[in-house]
Structure formats: structure tokens, C-alpha cells
Design an enzyme around this catalytic site. Structure first.
Site, PDB file in Angstrom:
ATOM      1  N   THR A 143       0.828  -1.201   0.000  1.00  0.00           N
ATOM      2  CA  THR A 143       0.000   0.000   0.000  1.00  0.00           C
ATOM      3  C   THR A 143       0.869   1.260   0.000  1.00  0.00           C
ATOM      4  O   THR A 143       2.015   1.235   0.446  1.00  0.00           O
ATOM      5  CB  THR A 143      -0.935  -0.004   1.218  1.00  0.00           C
ATOM      6  OG1 THR A 143      -0.166  -0.265   2.403  1.00  0.00           O
ATOM      7  CG2 THR A 143      -2.013  -1.074   1.071  1.00  0.00           C
ATOM      8  N   LEU A 198      -1.002   0.045   7.787  1.00  0.00           N
ATOM      9  CA  LEU A 198      -1.305  -0.807   6.635  1.00  0.00           C
ATOM     10  C   LEU A 198      -0.064  -1.565   6.169  1.00  0.00           C
ATOM     11  O   LEU A 198      -0.149  -2.726   5.747  1.00  0.00           O
ATOM     12  CB  LEU A 198      -1.857   0.031   5.486  1.00  0.00           C
ATOM     13  CG  LEU A 198      -3.127   0.845   5.753  1.00  0.00           C
ATOM     14  CD1 LEU A 198      -3.537   1.607   4.503  1.00  0.00           C
ATOM     15  CD2 LEU A 198      -4.260  -0.046   6.234  1.00  0.00           C
ATOM     16  N   HIS A 199       1.084  -0.916   6.258  1.00  0.00           N
ATOM     17  CA  HIS A 199       2.331  -1.563   5.822  1.00  0.00           C
ATOM     18  C   HIS A 199       2.687  -2.766   6.671  1.00  0.00           C
ATOM     19  O   HIS A 199       3.350  -3.694   6.190  1.00  0.00           O
ATOM     20  CB  HIS A 199       3.483  -0.556   5.856  1.00  0.00           C
ATOM     21  CG  HIS A 199       3.428   0.447   4.746  1.00  0.00           C
ATOM     22  ND1 HIS A 199       4.161   1.612   4.750  1.00  0.00           N
ATOM     23  CD2 HIS A 199       2.716   0.462   3.592  1.00  0.00           C
ATOM     24  CE1 HIS A 199       3.911   2.292   3.656  1.00  0.00           C
ATOM     25  NE2 HIS A 199       3.032   1.621   2.937  1.00  0.00           N
ATOM     26  N   ARG A 200       2.275  -2.765   7.918  1.00  0.00           N
ATOM     27  CA  ARG A 200       2.592  -3.907   8.771  1.00  0.00           C
ATOM     28  C   ARG A 200       1.940  -5.188   8.267  1.00  0.00           C
ATOM     29  O   ARG A 200       2.382  -6.282   8.594  1.00  0.00           O
ATOM     30  CB  ARG A 200       2.180  -3.609  10.217  1.00  0.00           C
ATOM     31  CG  ARG A 200       3.106  -2.607  10.902  1.00  0.00           C
ATOM     32  CD  ARG A 200       2.886  -2.553  12.402  1.00  0.00           C
ATOM     33  NE  ARG A 200       1.680  -1.818  12.756  1.00  0.00           N
ATOM     34  CZ  ARG A 200       1.641  -0.499  12.939  1.00  0.00           C
ATOM     35  NH1 ARG A 200       2.733   0.236  12.777  1.00  0.00           N
ATOM     36  NH2 ARG A 200       0.515   0.118  13.274  1.00  0.00           N
TER      37      ARG A 200
END
Length: 258
Positions: A143, A235-237
């Protein structure tokens, strides 16, 4: 913002003066103007030195004629995918918004991914009809970051900006103009002149008044992108841990030594 030490390597970012206009040039031919440690450190240093000069009234940022900035390096993306770093640990890319003077981005060359996001933090940007502009995060399967989820809809319009993030495809400047993006798009050869004329046009008022207006105009942008970057990091996690993300990075850049 993280403080950078100026790299001792060969300069890849230059600072020059044209009267009250400070010109910052990204010129890393070998590294394709990607976010290497040298380029990001020198970029921040040059912008800060330009603003510290009492004679400066505006800052013009330009890249190479064929490439403004290509965004993240292979190593950076791999580190993100492996969980060794995150987009929110260093917000060097907001240096234009934090600069106390107006910043004009001269996008004669292509601006891709984080390179385009960097430019969107400038107060003004001049685009080339023929060059390519992309928010290509989703092309790799992760994302968007760097505040892109706020900047793209804000700068290009909600529908077009959202489309650019979802499709991750390349858009020529002429298409952005045809689609109604509220940005300045001119013939390729005219970008440097147009950007300089725009930059010089804001150099007339007293510096204190310019600084006050910049502070007022930048505050909402910094606040909105601070919130966006925090949400994007969450979101990146998830998105950066997807197995196919590293596969896509390998396919785009070659073997990463996994």
C-alpha cells in the site's frame, strides 16, 4: 524530522543561486536520483542551507532533464519487506513542506513513486507534457506510503488521484491535464523556464511576510500528512509482509539475496 549528516560522498545534490532564488538540483546519474542515503541527506542539507541564507526568497528544486526522482532504492524496499525499516522512521520527504520559504518543483523529467510524492510536498509544481508520473506502490503489491494517500487526491483531484494509487500506472503530463488535474503542465522544453518564472514571481514581498504565509499554508498539509503517514504505517505492517511483495521487488530489480 530526522537530522541528516551531510554525506562525504561525491555530491549528488547541488545548491546554487540565481539572485533571491536558491536552486537545488538532484543530479545522481548513477543512482537514477533514487532515495540513496547520500541523496536524501544532501537534499535536506541543501534545502536547509538555502533557507538559512537571508537573501533567499524561494527555493526551486529540479532534477535531471530526463528524470526528476525515481523514489525508493531496491535496498530500501527490501528492508521494508523484511521488516527492517518503515516509511515513518524518517520523513525527509517532507523537507519541502517544512522549508520556511516557498518551494517550486520543476518536474521536467519523470517522477515515479516516492519521487512524485516528494515533489507533491512542494508549494507549486510544474509538469512536462511528455514525462511520466506515477504512484507505483501497488505495482509492488504494498500500500502507498509517505503521505501519498492524502497527497494524490489533494493535488490531482479525488477521482484521478485515487485512480493513480490503485492502478499504479504511468501517466504522462498531457493526460493529467486532459483529465482535469489542477496542476500546471507545459511542453517539455518549457518546464525549466516556467518553473523559474513562477519561483521569481513569489520573491517580491518581504521575507518575513513570505515566511508567515508559508507557515500558514503548510500547517494543514503537515497535520494531514502526519495522520496519513501513521495510518499508512499500520497498513504496511500487513501489506509489506505478503510473500508476493518481495517476489515482485525481486522481479523488478533482480535478485535481492533473500
Amino acid at each position: 524530522m530526522t537530522t541528516h549528516a551531510t554525506s562525504a560522498a561525491t555530491p549528488v545534490v547541488r545548491l546554487s543561486r540565481e539572485g533571491p532564488l536558491a536552486v537545488v538540483t538532484l543530479d545522481d546519474a548513477e543512482g537514477r536520483n533514487t532515495f540513496s542515503p547520500a541523496l536524501t541527506a544532501q537534499l535536506v542539507d541543501c534545502v536547509e542551507r538555502a533557507a538559512a541564507d537571508p537573501g533567499t526568497r524561494a527555493v526551486l528544486v529540479e532534477g535531471r532533464p530526463e528524470l526528476f526522482c525515481a523514489g525508493g532504492t531496491q535496498r530500501e524496499l527490501v528492508n521494508f519487506a523484511r521488516g527492517d525499516a518503515t516509511f515513518d522512521t524518517d520523513d525527509f520527504f517532507r523537507v519541502f513542506a517544512r522549508c520556511p520559504l516557498p518551494v517550486i518543483a520543476s518536474l521536467q523529467g519523470h517522477a515515479i513513486g516516492g519521487g512524485l510524492v516528494l515533489a507533491l510536498y512542494a508549494d507549486f509544481a510544474v509538469f512536462s507534457e511528455r514525462s511520466l508520473y506515477a504512484g507505483n506502490f501497488m505495482r509492488y503489491g504494498f500500500t502507498p506510503g509517505m503521505g501519498a494517500t492524502h497527497l494524490f487526491p489533494a493535488r490531482f483531484g479525488r477521482e484521478l488521484g485515487t485512480e493513480m494509487l490503485y492502478t499504479a500506472r504511468n501517466y504522462r503530463g498531457a493526460e493529467l491535464r486532459e483529465r482535469g488535474a489542477p496542476v500546471r503542465v507545459v511542453p517539455h522544453a518549457d518546464v525549466p523556464r516556467t518553473a523559474r518564472e513562477l519561483a521569481r514571481s513569489v520573491c517580491g514581498p518581504p521575507r518575513t511576510s513570505v515566511e508567515l504565509l508559508k507557515q500558514e499554508m503548510a500547517a494543514p498539509l503537515l497535520a494531514a500528512t502526519t495522520e496519513a503517514i501513521a495510518r499508512e504505517a499500520a497498513l504496511h505492517r500487513t501489506s509489506f509482509r505478503l510473500p508476493e511483495v518481495l517476489d515482485r521487488i525481486e522481479a523488478a530489480y533482480g535478485d535481492t539475496g533473500r
